[in-house]
Write a protein that holds these residues in place. Sequence first.
Motif, PDB file in Angstrom:
ATOM      1  N   SER A  17      27.773 -56.243 121.885  1.00 24.11           N
ATOM      2  CA  SER A  17      28.447 -57.510 122.179  1.00 24.11           C
ATOM      3  C   SER A  17      27.373 -58.406 122.664  1.00 24.11           C
ATOM      4  N   THR A  27      30.379 -60.071 118.587  1.00 29.69           N
ATOM      5  CA  THR A  27      30.350 -58.525 118.366  1.00 29.69           C
ATOM      6  C   THR A  27      29.392 -58.332 117.026  1.00 29.69           C
ATOM      7  N   THR A  77      30.641 -61.351 114.545  1.00 26.96           N
ATOM      8  CA  THR A  77      32.070 -62.064 114.661  1.00 26.96           C
ATOM      9  C   THR A  77      32.233 -62.774 116.055  1.00 26.96           C
ATOM     10  N   VAL A  79      34.034 -65.273 118.875  1.00 24.00           N
ATOM     11  CA  VAL A  79      35.282 -65.675 119.461  1.00 24.00           C
ATOM     12  C   VAL A  79      35.018 -66.381 120.828  1.00 24.00           C
ATOM     13  N   PRO A  85      43.854 -66.890 118.254  1.00 22.51           N
ATOM     14  CA  PRO A  85      43.426 -66.008 117.173  1.00 22.51           C
ATOM     15  C   PRO A  85      42.939 -66.850 115.686  1.00 22.51           C
ATOM     16  N   GLU A  86      41.814 -66.848 114.932  1.00 20.86           N
ATOM     17  CA  GLU A  86      41.791 -67.438 113.786  1.00 20.86           C
ATOM     18  C   GLU A  86      42.241 -66.723 112.748  1.00 20.86           C
ATOM     19  N   SER A  87      42.810 -67.558 111.760  1.00 22.70           N
ATOM     20  CA  SER A  87      43.234 -66.801 110.506  1.00 22.70           C
ATOM     21  C   SER A  87      42.365 -66.013 109.963  1.00 22.70           C
ATOM     22  N   ARG A  88      40.932 -66.451 109.901  1.00 24.73           N
ATOM     23  CA  ARG A  88      39.841 -65.869 109.196  1.00 24.73           C
ATOM     24  C   ARG A  88      38.736 -65.752 110.458  1.00 24.73           C
ATOM     25  N   PRO A  89      38.139 -64.598 110.506  1.00 26.00           N
ATOM     26  CA  PRO A  89      37.035 -64.354 111.523  1.00 26.00           C
ATOM     27  C   PRO A  89      36.147 -65.442 111.484  1.00 26.00           C
ATOM     28  N   HIS A  90      35.432 -65.682 112.679  1.00 28.20           N
ATOM     29  CA  HIS A  90      34.261 -66.831 112.399  1.00 28.20           C
ATOM     30  C   HIS A  90      33.152 -65.853 112.561  1.00 28.20           C
ATOM     31  N   THR A  91      32.442 -65.775 111.327  1.00 24.64           N
ATOM     32  CA  THR A  91      31.151 -64.788 111.253  1.00 24.64           C
ATOM     33  C   THR A  91      29.704 -65.557 110.974  1.00 24.64           C
ATOM     34  N   HIS A 166      35.737 -64.765 100.892  1.00 23.49           N
ATOM     35  CA  HIS A 166      35.774 -64.672 102.367  1.00 23.49           C
ATOM     36  C   HIS A 166      35.165 -63.839 103.076  1.00 23.49           C
TER      37      HIS A 166
END
Length: 240
Positions: A17, A27, A77, A79, A85-91, A166
């Motif tokens: 992290s 992370t 990933t 946050v 929480p987002e519907s799709r992870p922010h990567t 995605h």
Amino acid sequence: MPITAPDYSRYFTDGTSFACGRDMTGTLSAVRVGELALSTGQVVACDPFVYLGSGDVEPFTVAVEPGRYAVDAAVATLVRPGAEPESRPHTRVAAVRLVIRDVEVAGWELALLPGQDPAELGEEEYFGYGVDAGTGCFYDASAENAFPGTQEEKGAVWAAMESVGHGPDVFMAQGEDGHNLAGFTSGWGDGSYPTWIGRAADGSVACFLTDFFVVPHESESESETETGAGAGAETEVQAP
């Protein structure tokens, strides 16, 4: 002195992290991109949508034995603490390595092009390749002309990128005559990014690794990381 390499082993350790200057925490996880064919062992790194097939890029001065080698991405990933929480992870792709030998790296050196001299670099400077379409790649020098149409927004590289969907933005593109290419989005986007050569204790090449500056180096302040690629550092950029 020129920029120095951080401990990249933690980038490819699942669960590592970190905090970054965009009010986010991240992370890291390691993702296998694929297996890259190096028919000559001469490694090229560039933005494929701008420079692949242009004849304006050169391989690094350090070559390896021809073969097929794994390519791994360190995917962050991200946050915002307290946010919904987002519907799709922010990567974001934090770094990518071309693994020549799966051994511990004992030391790092900048990957250089012909004519580049690290002695000419000033404080926190580095040699890196320019990204103008948000994407980087690795391929063998012999594959330079194996992906026709890339600069015209068609062909195998574009198709491979568009097929990601995605998932993490990494892909393998299959070119002509058995050539292939490992592609990946470049951290926060356009900029200039250094590639490092990791060497094993016996001096042999362990990997090539491109850092996209998603994970702040220890020497960077929060304000330096907010602007993304190479923020806060003077850069020496490969001139394709």
